[in-house]
Design a protein around this motif. Structure first.
Motif, PDB file in Angstrom:
ATOM      1  N   GLY A  54      28.308  43.633  48.528  1.00  0.00           N
ATOM      2  CA  GLY A  54      28.141  42.527  47.554  1.00  0.00           C
ATOM      3  C   GLY A  54      29.232  42.405  46.652  1.00  0.00           C
ATOM      4  N   SER A  55      30.236  43.057  46.580  1.00  0.00           N
ATOM      5  CA  SER A  55      31.452  43.240  45.547  1.00  0.00           C
ATOM      6  C   SER A  55      32.724  42.240  45.964  1.00  0.00           C
ATOM      7  CB  SER A  55      31.648  44.635  45.357  1.00  0.00           C
ATOM      8  OG  SER A  55      32.961  44.680  44.511  1.00  0.00           O
ATOM      9  N   VAL A  56      32.739  41.078  45.252  1.00  0.00           N
ATOM     10  CA  VAL A  56      33.921  40.280  45.331  1.00  0.00           C
ATOM     11  C   VAL A  56      35.206  40.938  45.050  1.00  0.00           C
ATOM     12  CG1 VAL A  56      34.966  38.299  44.692  1.00  0.00           C
ATOM     13  CG2 VAL A  56      32.890  38.151  45.389  1.00  0.00           C
ATOM     14  N   ALA A  57      35.112  41.613  43.916  1.00  0.00           N
ATOM     15  CA  ALA A  57      36.159  42.382  43.191  1.00  0.00           C
ATOM     16  C   ALA A  57      36.816  43.522  44.350  1.00  0.00           C
ATOM     17  CB  ALA A  57      35.867  43.050  42.107  1.00  0.00           C
ATOM     18  N   SER A  58      35.921  44.302  45.138  1.00  0.00           N
ATOM     19  CA  SER A  58      36.446  45.333  46.038  1.00  0.00           C
ATOM     20  C   SER A  58      36.948  44.849  47.182  1.00  0.00           C
ATOM     21  CB  SER A  58      35.116  46.173  46.345  1.00  0.00           C
ATOM     22  OG  SER A  58      34.318  45.633  47.104  1.00  0.00           O
ATOM     23  N   LEU A  59      36.511  43.762  47.700  1.00  0.00           N
ATOM     24  CA  LEU A  59      36.812  42.931  48.681  1.00  0.00           C
ATOM     25  C   LEU A  59      38.640  42.381  48.445  1.00  0.00           C
ATOM     26  CD1 LEU A  59      34.211  40.940  50.362  1.00  0.00           C
ATOM     27  CD2 LEU A  59      35.648  42.526  51.579  1.00  0.00           C
ATOM     28  N   ARG A  60      38.593  41.924  47.348  1.00  0.00           N
ATOM     29  CA  ARG A  60      40.013  41.289  46.665  1.00  0.00           C
ATOM     30  C   ARG A  60      41.031  42.367  46.758  1.00  0.00           C
ATOM     31  NH1 ARG A  60      40.412  36.367  44.316  1.00  0.00           N
ATOM     32  NH2 ARG A  60      38.412  35.427  43.552  1.00  0.00           N
ATOM     33  N   SER A  61      40.558  43.632  46.137  1.00  0.00           N
ATOM     34  CA  SER A  61      41.394  44.981  46.279  1.00  0.00           C
ATOM     35  C   SER A  61      41.855  45.472  47.503  1.00  0.00           C
ATOM     36  CB  SER A  61      40.531  45.992  45.599  1.00  0.00           C
ATOM     37  OG  SER A  61      40.438  45.844  43.999  1.00  0.00           O
ATOM     38  N   PHE A  62      40.634  45.429  48.435  1.00  0.00           N
ATOM     39  CA  PHE A  62      40.892  45.904  49.984  1.00  0.00           C
ATOM     40  C   PHE A  62      42.060  44.892  50.392  1.00  0.00           C
ATOM     41  CE2 PHE A  62      40.044  45.253  54.511  1.00  0.00           C
ATOM     42  CZ  PHE A  62      39.883  46.671  54.933  1.00  0.00           C
ATOM     43  N   HIS A  63      41.791  43.652  50.267  1.00  0.00           N
ATOM     44  CA  HIS A  63      42.825  42.643  50.891  1.00  0.00           C
ATOM     45  C   HIS A  63      44.520  42.988  50.464  1.00  0.00           C
ATOM     46  CE1 HIS A  63      40.282  40.352  53.511  1.00  0.00           C
ATOM     47  NE2 HIS A  63      39.621  39.923  52.587  1.00  0.00           N
ATOM     48  N   ARG A  64      44.409  43.212  49.102  1.00  0.00           N
ATOM     49  CA  ARG A  64      45.805  43.343  48.422  1.00  0.00           C
ATOM     50  C   ARG A  64      46.263  44.625  48.963  1.00  0.00           C
ATOM     51  NH1 ARG A  64      43.066  41.342  43.186  1.00  0.00           N
ATOM     52  NH2 ARG A  64      43.447  38.943  43.211  1.00  0.00           N
ATOM     53  N   ALA A  65      45.401  45.642  49.393  1.00  0.00           N
ATOM     54  CA  ALA A  65      45.997  46.941  49.723  1.00  0.00           C
ATOM     55  C   ALA A  65      46.436  46.871  51.135  1.00  0.00           C
ATOM     56  CB  ALA A  65      44.823  48.042  49.646  1.00  0.00           C
ATOM     57  N   MET A  66      45.569  45.902  51.966  1.00  0.00           N
ATOM     58  CA  MET A  66      46.162  45.869  53.249  1.00  0.00           C
ATOM     59  C   MET A  66      47.299  44.949  53.363  1.00  0.00           C
ATOM     60  SD  MET A  66      44.239  46.729  55.884  1.00  0.00           S
ATOM     61  CE  MET A  66      45.097  45.540  57.106  1.00  0.00           C
ATOM     62  N   THR A  86      61.535  39.113  53.988  1.00  0.00           N
ATOM     63  CA  THR A  86      60.765  38.528  52.935  1.00  0.00           C
ATOM     64  C   THR A  86      59.306  38.491  53.008  1.00  0.00           C
ATOM     65  OG1 THR A  86      60.945  36.092  53.391  1.00  0.00           O
ATOM     66  CG2 THR A  86      62.489  37.006  52.183  1.00  0.00           C
ATOM     67  N   PRO A  87      58.576  39.187  52.079  1.00  0.00           N
ATOM     68  CA  PRO A  87      57.052  39.095  52.130  1.00  0.00           C
ATOM     69  C   PRO A  87      56.415  37.700  52.004  1.00  0.00           C
ATOM     70  CG  PRO A  87      57.797  39.944  50.349  1.00  0.00           C
ATOM     71  CD  PRO A  87      59.091  39.769  50.709  1.00  0.00           C
ATOM     72  N   PRO A  88      55.257  37.502  52.461  1.00  0.00           N
ATOM     73  CA  PRO A  88      54.756  36.372  51.941  1.00  0.00           C
ATOM     74  C   PRO A  88      53.663  36.742  50.929  1.00  0.00           C
ATOM     75  CG  PRO A  88      53.394  37.539  53.637  1.00  0.00           C
ATOM     76  CD  PRO A  88      54.724  38.425  53.422  1.00  0.00           C
ATOM     77  N   GLU A  89      53.510  35.317  50.242  1.00  0.00           N
ATOM     78  CA  GLU A  89      52.454  35.502  49.137  1.00  0.00           C
ATOM     79  C   GLU A  89      51.009  35.664  49.705  1.00  0.00           C
ATOM     80  OE1 GLU A  89      53.146  35.257  46.014  1.00  0.00           O
ATOM     81  OE2 GLU A  89      55.295  35.122  46.481  1.00  0.00           O
ATOM     82  N   LEU A  90      49.930  36.232  48.864  1.00  0.00           N
ATOM     83  CA  LEU A  90      48.754  36.437  49.463  1.00  0.00           C
ATOM     84  C   LEU A  90      47.942  35.799  48.418  1.00  0.00           C
ATOM     85  CD1 LEU A  90      46.752  37.718  51.336  1.00  0.00           C
ATOM     86  CD2 LEU A  90      46.719  39.669  49.552  1.00  0.00           C
ATOM     87  N   SER A  91      47.003  34.983  48.839  1.00  0.00           N
ATOM     88  CA  SER A  91      45.961  34.414  48.167  1.00  0.00           C
ATOM     89  C   SER A  91      44.606  34.540  48.529  1.00  0.00           C
ATOM     90  CB  SER A  91      46.435  32.929  48.101  1.00  0.00           C
ATOM     91  OG  SER A  91      45.170  31.945  47.439  1.00  0.00           O
ATOM     92  N   VAL A  92      43.684  35.299  47.629  1.00  0.00           N
ATOM     93  CA  VAL A  92      42.497  35.672  48.047  1.00  0.00           C
ATOM     94  C   VAL A  92      41.477  34.839  47.251  1.00  0.00           C
ATOM     95  CG1 VAL A  92      40.771  37.580  48.418  1.00  0.00           C
ATOM     96  CG2 VAL A  92      43.185  38.059  48.526  1.00  0.00           C
ATOM     97  N   THR A  93      40.627  33.964  47.660  1.00  0.00           N
ATOM     98  CA  THR A  93      39.831  33.290  47.132  1.00  0.00           C
ATOM     99  C   THR A  93      38.192  33.252  47.481  1.00  0.00           C
ATOM    100  OG1 THR A  93      39.417  30.941  46.660  1.00  0.00           O
ATOM    101  CG2 THR A  93      40.584  31.256  48.678  1.00  0.00           C
ATOM    102  N   THR A  94      37.159  32.819  46.864  1.00  0.00           N
ATOM    103  CA  THR A  94      35.975  32.404  47.306  1.00  0.00           C
ATOM    104  C   THR A  94      35.789  31.034  47.675  1.00  0.00           C
ATOM    105  OG1 THR A  94      35.127  32.626  45.135  1.00  0.00           O
ATOM    106  CG2 THR A  94      35.167  34.396  46.410  1.00  0.00           C
ATOM    107  N   GLY A  95      36.836  30.084  47.349  1.00  0.00           N
ATOM    108  CA  GLY A  95      36.637  28.536  47.242  1.00  0.00           C
ATOM    109  C   GLY A  95      37.247  28.132  48.725  1.00  0.00           C
ATOM    110  N   MET A 122      34.241  35.447  52.736  1.00  0.00           N
ATOM    111  CA  MET A 122      32.991  34.931  53.086  1.00  0.00           C
ATOM    112  C   MET A 122      31.565  35.634  52.750  1.00  0.00           C
ATOM    113  SD  MET A 122      34.503  32.560  54.718  1.00  0.00           S
ATOM    114  CE  MET A 122      33.356  31.611  55.873  1.00  0.00           C
ATOM    115  N   GLN A 123      30.593  34.820  52.561  1.00  0.00           N
ATOM    116  CA  GLN A 123      29.310  35.624  52.209  1.00  0.00           C
ATOM    117  C   GLN A 123      28.882  36.563  53.327  1.00  0.00           C
ATOM    118  OE1 GLN A 123      27.513  35.093  49.575  1.00  0.00           O
ATOM    119  NE2 GLN A 123      29.122  33.941  48.694  1.00  0.00           N
ATOM    120  N   ASP A 124      29.114  36.557  54.544  1.00  0.00           N
ATOM    121  CA  ASP A 124      28.642  37.290  55.706  1.00  0.00           C
ATOM    122  C   ASP A 124      29.375  38.713  55.210  1.00  0.00           C
ATOM    123  OD1 ASP A 124      30.981  36.387  56.514  1.00  0.00           O
ATOM    124  OD2 ASP A 124      30.326  36.364  58.531  1.00  0.00           O
ATOM    125  N   GLU A 125      30.677  38.662  54.676  1.00  0.00           N
ATOM    126  CA  GLU A 125      31.379  39.796  54.544  1.00  0.00           C
ATOM    127  C   GLU A 125      30.883  40.404  53.294  1.00  0.00           C
ATOM    128  OE1 GLU A 125      35.795  38.503  55.949  1.00  0.00           O
ATOM    129  OE2 GLU A 125      35.390  38.262  53.554  1.00  0.00           O
TER     130      GLU A 125
END
Length: 249
Positions: A54-66, A86-95, A122-125
């Motif tokens: 249920g933690s959006v913050a932990s999912l953001r941290s997971f994606h950034r670490a990935m 060159t690395p891509p940019e990463l955008s993590v959103t709930t929108g 996503m909500q299912d995540e």
């Protein structure tokens, strides 16, 4: 690609790496780069955090670490091949919006013009955070960035625009399955660090049993290309462009 939503077209992508332009020409594929890219062959140690229910913050941290892990792997891989990276940019959103327009209902996408990977939480995540499925969002989209960096986006578009019907479908399948294979190449070094929470063979079975996607092709083929990259550990194993149609259908 999200495992539970393979039917969605989640990426706008192009490109390839092939052993050589001559082989690519057999199927009028875009000319690739000579040789293959491979990493150091050593396990990649990445600090990928736990996901809290249920933690959006932990999912953001997971994606950034990935993203950091994938960036390290592909930076070394390109360097070993003597190629600029060159690395891509990463955008993590709930929108539902991103730098390249509306996000699909089913998660991640790559925006080639902006060289940005967009991941929608996503909500299912939040309800059921399947770690490997979530990790694959970044790994697969990074595969599309690798395709972008080969410099053959225009060549792919030149093939796609005049094509129609099944010919376009097969071009899309070759793109998507190569990105799956590139994700497998990344997993060959990073899987232990990711801590997928599922055995590799079980993961492949789950991929192969997902719903079929018109954009991506048969799940069994997607699983096969991902496994090919994983076991081969180099991009030279990911030549979807000269593969027979049945291998990418």
């Amino acid at each position: 690609m999200r495992l539970s939503h393979l039917a969605a077209a989640v990426c706008v992508v192009a490109g390839l790496l092939l052993p050589g332009p001559a082989r690519a020409a057999q199927r009028e594929a875009p000319a690739g780069l000579p040789g293959e890219m491979s990493g150091t062959g050593l396990p990649l140690l990445c600090d990928i955090p736990d996901i809290r229910l249920g933690s959006v913050a932990s999912l953001r941290s997971f994606h950034r670490a990935m993203a950091d892990c994938a960036d390290r792997f592909w930076a070394v891989t390109f360097a070993v091949a003597g190629l600029a990276y060159t690395p891509p940019e990463l955008s993590v959103t709930t929108g539902t919006g991103s730098v390249c327009g509306a996000i699909t209902d089913h998660g991640a996408q790559y925006c080639p013009d902006q060289q940005t990977i967009v991941v929608r939480i996503m909500q299912d995540e939040l309800r059921d955070p399947f770690r490997m499925n979530i990790a694959h969002s970044v790994a697969h989209e990074w595969g599309h960035h690798v395709q972008r960096l080969t410099g053959v986006l225009d060549a792919y578009n030149a093939l796609y625009q005049p094509a129609s019907g099944q010919a376009r479908n097969l071009l899309n399948h070759r793109l998507e399955m190569q990105a799956e294979c590139y994700a497998g190449v990344f997993y060959s070094a990073a899987l232990d660090s990711i801590g997928p929470g599922i055995a590799w063979e079980a993961w492949l079975r789950a991929v192969s049993e997902a719903d079929e996607s018109q954009a991506h092709g048969r799940p069994g083929n997607l699983a096969a290309w991902q496994d090919r990259g994983y076991r081969g550990g180099a991009t030279g194993h990911c030549d979807t462009w000269t593969a027979g149609d049945s291998a990418v259908a």
